[in-house]
Design an enzyme around this catalytic site. Sequence first.
Site, PDB file in Angstrom:
ATOM      1  N   ASP A 197      39.301  46.081  47.935  1.00 47.82           N
ATOM      2  CA  ASP A 197      39.431  46.130  46.470  1.00 47.82           C
ATOM      3  C   ASP A 197      40.751  45.524  46.006  1.00 47.82           C
ATOM      4  O   ASP A 197      41.731  45.460  46.761  1.00 47.82           O
ATOM      5  CB  ASP A 197      39.382  47.581  45.975  1.00 47.82           C
ATOM      6  CG  ASP A 197      38.000  48.197  46.046  1.00 47.82           C
ATOM      7  OD1 ASP A 197      37.103  47.571  46.634  1.00 47.82           O
ATOM      8  OD2 ASP A 197      37.823  49.304  45.520  1.00 47.82           O
ATOM      9  N   ASP A 198      40.748  45.126  44.728  1.00 47.74           N
ATOM     10  CA  ASP A 198      41.962  44.800  43.957  1.00 47.74           C
ATOM     11  C   ASP A 198      42.557  43.423  44.233  1.00 47.74           C
ATOM     12  O   ASP A 198      43.594  43.085  43.667  1.00 47.74           O
ATOM     13  CB  ASP A 198      43.063  45.853  44.151  1.00 47.74           C
ATOM     14  CG  ASP A 198      42.671  47.208  43.599  1.00 47.74           C
ATOM     15  OD1 ASP A 198      41.665  47.289  42.869  1.00 47.74           O
ATOM     16  OD2 ASP A 198      43.365  48.201  43.910  1.00 47.74           O
ATOM     17  N   HIS A 228      35.104  43.981  40.821  1.00 46.34           N
ATOM     18  CA  HIS A 228      35.804  45.237  40.544  1.00 46.34           C
ATOM     19  C   HIS A 228      36.137  45.337  39.053  1.00 46.34           C
ATOM     20  O   HIS A 228      36.596  46.376  38.593  1.00 46.34           O
ATOM     21  CB  HIS A 228      37.083  45.301  41.376  1.00 46.34           C
ATOM     22  CG  HIS A 228      37.587  46.681  41.642  1.00 46.34           C
ATOM     23  ND1 HIS A 228      36.762  47.784  41.743  1.00 46.34           N
ATOM     24  CD2 HIS A 228      38.855  47.156  41.818  1.00 46.34           C
ATOM     25  CE1 HIS A 228      37.492  48.863  41.985  1.00 46.34           C
ATOM     26  NE2 HIS A 228      38.758  48.510  42.030  1.00 46.34           N
ATOM     27  N   HIS A 246      41.619  46.226  35.267  1.00 48.26           N
ATOM     28  CA  HIS A 246      41.599  47.502  35.989  1.00 48.26           C
ATOM     29  C   HIS A 246      42.241  48.627  35.171  1.00 48.26           C
ATOM     30  O   HIS A 246      42.399  49.743  35.683  1.00 48.26           O
ATOM     31  CB  HIS A 246      42.357  47.320  37.310  1.00 48.26           C
ATOM     32  CG  HIS A 246      42.060  48.357  38.361  1.00 48.26           C
ATOM     33  ND1 HIS A 246      42.545  49.648  38.288  1.00 48.26           N
ATOM     34  CD2 HIS A 246      41.350  48.288  39.520  1.00 48.26           C
ATOM     35  CE1 HIS A 246      42.150  50.326  39.357  1.00 48.26           C
ATOM     36  NE2 HIS A 246      41.415  49.526  40.118  1.00 48.26           N
ATOM     37  N   HIS A 269      42.011  47.984  50.791  1.00 47.35           N
ATOM     38  CA  HIS A 269      42.552  47.185  49.697  1.00 47.35           C
ATOM     39  C   HIS A 269      43.304  45.971  50.238  1.00 47.35           C
ATOM     40  O   HIS A 269      43.915  46.045  51.314  1.00 47.35           O
ATOM     41  CB  HIS A 269      43.504  48.026  48.831  1.00 47.35           C
ATOM     42  CG  HIS A 269      42.829  49.149  48.121  1.00 47.35           C
ATOM     43  ND1 HIS A 269      42.507  50.339  48.754  1.00 47.35           N
ATOM     44  CD2 HIS A 269      42.403  49.277  46.827  1.00 47.35           C
ATOM     45  CE1 HIS A 269      41.918  51.152  47.889  1.00 47.35           C
ATOM     46  NE2 HIS A 269      41.841  50.535  46.717  1.00 47.35           N
TER      47      HIS A 269
END
Length: 384
Positions: free
Chosen positions: A184-185, A234, A238, A342
């Site tokens: 993620d991210d 995602h 965010h 991540h």
Amino acid sequence: MNTKKTAFATYTLLLLLFLSIGVGTHSCNVQAKTKRLKVDLFLGQSRQLANNGVLSFESKDESIVSITKKGRIHGLKAGHAKIIAKTETEKRIYRITVKKRGLVYPTFSMMKGEHLDMQFSKNTKKKVRWTSSKPSVAKVSKDGVVHAKKKGDTVIKARFKGEIYLCKLTVTPKEKSVIYLTFDDGPNRYSTPKVLKILKKNNVKATFFQLKPARADFDLTKRVLNEGHALAMHGYQHKYDIIYQSVDTYRNNLDKQRKLFFNRFGVWCTVTRFPGGSSNTVSKYNPGVMTKITNKIHGWGYHYFDWNVSSGDAGGTKTASGVYKNVTSGLKKGRENVVLMHDFGGNDKTINALDRIIKYGKKHGYTFRTITASTKEYHHAVNN
């Protein structure tokens, strides 16, 4: 006697001249009959080229457009390709342009027991008629939901607005112990290349749930795709207090990112993960918003994934040994293990644990796969 020899020589010269003229004329005729034609296709679209008298068809780029021996073409990937058709008297050169829009899955591979929602990249209210060439391998419902029944190959056909679209589908055996490595991210210039290097070294593919990449990092997203990994969403951003303001706000956050990925990279993403997961409590300033979103998101054409193994690399885990222990102790045989990690900047603890995690998985009989639109979704309990 001399007169006869002279006459014979003259006759021979005339004959040779006539033959040379004939050959030259024939060559000119062949060259003059070379035809150049243009054909536009949408993704997945199939059309029949004229095949009367054609001795052979040849595609110069099978990854963009395929062609059968009888001249039926199938758009597989956005781009340009050339097809050559030869007859006894002419050569036809078709310049094919496959556009980005169309059937999302011109080709697809899924495991037995999985299901896939067929989609067009442009929503339409027109009814599509779906059929499967081998229902015993995979059947398709009237709404375009494919159910994989057994190992084999089939073709899912869609009739839409008088045109034919095809998905060449392969069903593989069900795998019992699977690891889905997810990150993620990203993308991030420090961590993402290091993660990709380790994955390539071990010949393992992963799924990257990316945020909106900075323009300077588009090359990292392209590299993810070029190296055979799965690109997932995602969210365009965010920030919890923005994206969870309302159901419409969250949908816009996804739609905006899908549009970016589609326009820039030609990939129609359907797989996504909620920032904070579907069980998050960071959205409680807006009571019930996660319940509303999770009830609607499949209707928007998305599939959401939480995780059942956490590396802890975004929480209290501070070392590579801690990440390794969290992942390996969380894995279970006989199920699909969705591992949360991540690739944000400076995440050395995950980078330094990743190679050992992969080797552990291989040693203990796990298969590594990417998440696709047909993968069984894993969901947390919704807390808001």
